[in-house]
Scaffold this active site. Structure first.
Site: not given
Ligand code: APR
Length: 234
Positions: A59, A91, A109, A136, A178
């Site tokens: 990553r 996040q 995070h 380290c 999400s």
């Molecule tokens: N524009 C706007 N929103 C978007 C786009 C875009 N181009 N592409 C995807 N999304 C939305 C999706 O619909 C989804 O609701 O972004 C959201 C991404 O959700 P996740 O993949 O669940 O990511 P996130 O909410 O940041 O996850 C939270 O979970 O895995 C852990 O620590 C990790 O910080 C992360 C946390």
């Protein structure tokens, strides 16, 4: 649009999607390809540190050539030009908010470009691969260096500062997340309970959509700059 004095913006992986970084829970997301219990928990690191290092090394390498998009840039503009206070709570562990010029930024995070020594507790800016043999820079010991990222089951960073921001906010924006992961998914209710107007900006309705007073759905690079212009030209 009201005259907001204190804006708090929560951002998630969806904000960086159009920069070419995968989200977590979309169909071809990171958790569709990797088991989070193996690569993003302290127990997983205990069991197989090589697997975890390789996951984050990949990553980190994938950040090469990736830049902020119009949504990151618009939020940095908002911070620069808005009369009131603007704080971003992200996040995301990528450096794209900083690359766009955002300064009032809280990485709850952690950060992919930082390493943490589990032996002496020091943190270090880090761009190279990490491994068990990595000493380290502070204590010189090996075997204790890990990505400075908050794993599942660990307490997110800066929670006291974030709690103060949520109390002070009169506008709470949630962008590209999400709403599956707490405590971040609970911030909208917190902010609302303290009187903030709450707006979800996301590609599609999130798990927490019903908590928001207002929702705007679409790609971040389109809806975020438009919303920022409304705030700056109200
Ligand atoms: N524009 C706007 N929103 C978007 C786009 C875009 N181009 N592409 C995807 N999304 C939305 C999706 O619909 C989804 O609701 O972004 C959201 C991404 O959700 P996740 O993949 O669940 O990511 P996130 O909410 O940041 O996850 C939270 O979970 O895995 C852990 O620590 C990790 O910080 C992360 C946390």
């Amino acid at each position: 649009m009201a005259d907001f004095q204190h804006i708090v913006v929560l951002t998630g992986a969806g904000l960086s999607a159009e920069s070419g970084l995968s989200t977590f829970r979309d169909k071809d997301g990171i958790w569709a390809k990797h088991d989070y219990r193996e690569v993003a928990t302290p127990q997983g690191f205990e069991r197989n540190p090589l697997l975890v290092h390789e996951f984050y090394n990949q990553r980190r390498r994938a950040l090469a050539g990736v830049g902020p998009n119009a949504a990151h840039v618009a939020l940095a503009k908002l911070e620069r030009e808005y009369e009131g206070e603007v704080t971003i709570v992200t996040q995301n562990i990528d450096p794209l908010h900083e690359a766009a010029g955002s300064e009032n930024l809280i990485h709850m995070h952690g950060e992919l470009l930082k390493a943490l020594c589990a032996r002496c507790g020091t943190r270090h800016a880090w761009e190279q691969d990490l491994g068990l043999e990595t000493p380290c820079p502070a204590c010189g010991k090996t075997g204790g260096m890990r990505p400075d990222v908050v794993w599942f089951g660990e307490m997110p960073y800066h929670m006291e500062e974030i709690a103060e921001e949520l109390i002070a906010a009169d506008l709470f924006l949630s962008i590209g997340t999400s709403g599956n992961v707490y405590p971040a998914a609970g911030f909208v209710a917190e902010a609302r309970a303290h009187g903030a107007h709450t707006v979800e900006l996301n590609l599609e309705p999130s798990e927490g959509v019903s908590f928001f007073a207002e929702t705007i759905h679409g790609p971040a690079t389109q809806i975020v700059p438009a919303y920022v212009e409304r705030l700056l030209n109200r």
